[in-house]
Scaffold this motif. Structure first.
Motif, short mmCIF file in Angstrom:
data_model
loop_
_atom_site.label_atom_id
_atom_site.label_comp_id
_atom_site.label_asym_id
_atom_site.label_seq_id
_atom_site.Cartn_x
_atom_site.Cartn_y
_atom_site.Cartn_z
N ALA A 20 0.88 -1.58 -0.48
CA ALA A 20 0.61 0.18 -0.20
C ALA A 20 0.75 1.17 -0.50
N GLY A 21 2.12 0.97 0.53
CA GLY A 21 2.73 2.45 0.99
C GLY A 21 3.52 2.99 -0.37
N ILE A 22 3.27 2.24 -1.85
CA ILE A 22 3.45 2.70 -2.85
C ILE A 22 2.09 4.31 -3.60
N SER A 23 1.24 3.15 -2.78
CA SER A 23 -0.01 4.28 -3.69
C SER A 23 -0.22 5.40 -1.94
N ALA A 24 0.98 5.21 -1.70
CA ALA A 24 0.48 6.64 -0.72
C ALA A 24 0.28 8.03 -1.10
N GLU A 25 1.55 8.15 -1.78
CA GLU A 25 1.82 9.19 -2.78
C GLU A 25 1.11 9.72 -3.71
N LYS B 58 -4.93 6.08 1.17
CA LYS B 58 -4.44 5.12 2.50
C LYS B 58 -4.20 3.48 2.41
N THR B 59 -2.99 4.05 3.09
CA THR B 59 -2.38 2.67 3.46
C THR B 59 -3.05 1.95 4.23
N PHE B 60 -2.90 0.06 5.26
CA PHE B 60 -3.36 -0.34 5.47
C PHE B 60 -3.07 0.23 7.74
N ARG B 61 -1.95 0.13 7.36
CA ARG B 61 -1.26 0.28 8.96
C ARG B 61 -0.25 1.00 9.68
N ASP B 62 -0.48 1.69 8.58
CA ASP B 62 -0.15 3.08 9.45
C ASP B 62 -1.07 3.88 10.19
N PRO B 63 -0.48 4.97 11.02
CA PRO B 63 -1.22 5.68 12.20
C PRO B 63 -2.39 6.19 11.90
N TRP C 178 -10.00 -11.96 0.39
CA TRP C 178 -10.51 -11.04 2.26
C TRP C 178 -9.28 -11.69 2.46
N PHE C 179 -9.43 -11.60 3.83
CA PHE C 179 -8.20 -12.41 4.81
C PHE C 179 -9.57 -13.82 5.43
N GLY C 180 -8.92 -14.70 5.16
CA GLY C 180 -8.63 -15.76 5.87
C GLY C 180 -9.34 -16.73 4.24
N SER D 98 4.46 -3.45 4.69
CA SER D 98 5.06 -3.60 5.97
C SER D 98 5.39 -5.37 6.51
N ALA D 99 5.45 -5.99 4.99
CA ALA D 99 5.77 -7.34 5.23
C ALA D 99 5.38 -8.16 6.31
N GLU D 100 4.36 -7.63 6.99
CA GLU D 100 3.50 -8.76 8.01
C GLU D 100 2.77 -9.63 7.57
N GLU E 116 15.05 -2.87 0.65
CA GLU E 116 13.39 -2.76 1.02
C GLU E 116 13.68 -0.55 0.93
N VAL E 117 12.60 -0.58 0.32
CA VAL E 117 12.13 1.09 0.33
C VAL E 117 10.81 1.27 1.00
N ASN E 118 10.87 2.24 1.66
CA ASN E 118 9.87 2.81 2.99
C ASN E 118 10.80 3.21 4.06
N PRO E 119 9.84 4.40 4.27
CA PRO E 119 10.35 6.06 5.22
C PRO E 119 10.70 4.60 6.75
N ASN E 120 9.70 4.12 7.31
CA ASN E 120 9.93 3.31 7.99
C ASN E 120 10.38 2.05 8.06
N PRO E 121 11.10 1.58 9.31
CA PRO E 121 11.69 0.50 9.59
C PRO E 121 10.31 -0.46 9.69
N THR E 122 10.62 -1.83 9.20
CA THR E 122 9.51 -2.52 9.00
C THR E 122 10.30 -4.04 9.73
N VAL E 123 9.41 -5.50 10.10
CA VAL E 123 9.90 -6.37 10.38
C VAL E 123 11.04 -7.34 9.50
N ALA F 267 15.44 4.48 2.79
CA ALA F 267 15.00 4.71 3.99
C ALA F 267 13.64 6.02 3.33
N GLU F 268 13.04 5.93 2.31
CA GLU F 268 12.69 7.12 1.84
C GLU F 268 11.03 7.03 0.96
N SER F 269 9.92 7.70 0.79
CA SER F 269 8.80 7.34 0.10
C SER F 269 9.30 6.98 -0.61
#
Ligand code: APR
Ligand code: ZN
Length: 249
Positions: free
Chosen positions: A23-28, A32-37, A160-162, A189-191, A211-218, A228-230
């Motif tokens: 989802a992060g690649i579509s944020a800009e 909206k992403t799913f797990r960002d605040p 869908w989930f499941g 988020s690689a989760e 990894e291309v992500n402004p935030n660290p992930t698992v 570490a950027e958009s």
């Protein structure tokens, strides 16, 4: 952010590059992403809205939520991150684009042969007989459309989930992860499994992991390079440096 010269060197020689996007690649692009605040799961309950049980217990609420998301996605446009991956497809001798996203912005940017692990939000099909549905989707009062073939309820063609992922798509994605020289994990988020398995399969198979992500992930502790950027900034920068290195510019 400086892109390591060693990464450009590796990419200049790479034959097969695979990419997994989230989802992060579509944020800009304003999606909206799913797990960002401020993400979707901060406001909505995924089990109520993105699961078979949720649909069975309140089909109209689920249908309306997807109509709301479709409306945002239809107004969105691909951003420089999506466009940079169209360039990837032209630069690398072999390239596979795998996405968890359902917005089809990669295809609208010009990427071809996109492996969609979680289906897509644009198409619909019958919940009962699986028949693709091409009829009216905007019924008065947000009513859930019915299948002209069997009368069953119409649902969006997302996973869908499941639910099982499309097995052909998953096999192709795993094959790409096993065979590529470089694997990019971009804007995820690689989760969520089994998509989150792919970077580990690639690493175990000898690929360089980026990894291309402004935030660290698992995943971050396992990668060889972190940009570490958009993705809307990092990916076009990387394409520019790579084209210079390869004398394409
Ligand atoms: N550029 C790159 N990455 C970004 C950007 C950006 N501009 N903005 C946010 N991100 C990163 C966040 O740091 C986060 O790590 O994008 C990631 C988005 O993570 P999620 O919201 O968990 O989205 P995703 O990984 O795609 O979720 C996987 O979960 O809910 C299910 O089916 C849904 O496909 C989805 C799956
Ligand atoms: Zn039907």
């Amino acid at each position: 952010m400086e892109i390591p010269g060693t990464l450009i060197e590796i990419l200049a020689k790479a034959n097969y590059v695979a990419v997994l996007t989230g989802a992060g690649i579509s944020a800009e692009s304003g999606i909206k992403t799913f797990r960002d605040p401020d993400g979707l799961w901060a406001k909505f309950n995924p089990m109520e809205l993105a699961s078979i049980d949720g649909f069975m217990s309140n089909p109209q609420r689920v249908w309306e939520w997807y109509q709301y998301r479709r409306d945002i996605i239809n107004k969105a446009v691909p951003n420089p991150g999506h466009l940079a991956l169209v360039e990837f497809e032209k630069i690398f001798p072999k390239f596979t684009l795998i996405t968890q996203n359902v917005d089809r912005l990669h295809q609208r940017a010009g990427s071809t042969n996109v492996i969609e692990l979680h289906g897509n939000i644009i198409e619909n099909h019958c919940f009962s007989c699986k028949e693709p549905y091409f009829g009216e989707t905007d019924l008065p009062g947000g009513e859930v459309p019915r299948c002209p073939k069997c009368g069953g309820m119409i649902r969006p063609s997302v996973v869908w989930f499941g639910e099982m992922l499309p097995i052909e798509a998953l096999n192709q994605a795993e094959e790409a992860a096993m065979e590529c020289d470089v694997f990019f994990s971009i804007g995820t988020s690689a989760e969520v499994y089994p998509a989150a398995n792919l970077p580990y399969i690639a690493k175990r198979s000898g690929a360089v992991l980026v990894e291309v992500n402004p935030n660290p992930t698992v995943l971050s502790p396992y990668v060889d390079f972190r940009i570490a950027e958009s993705s809307a900034i990092g990916l076009p920068n990387l394409v520019r440096l790579l084209k210079q290195k390869k004398g394409l510019e």
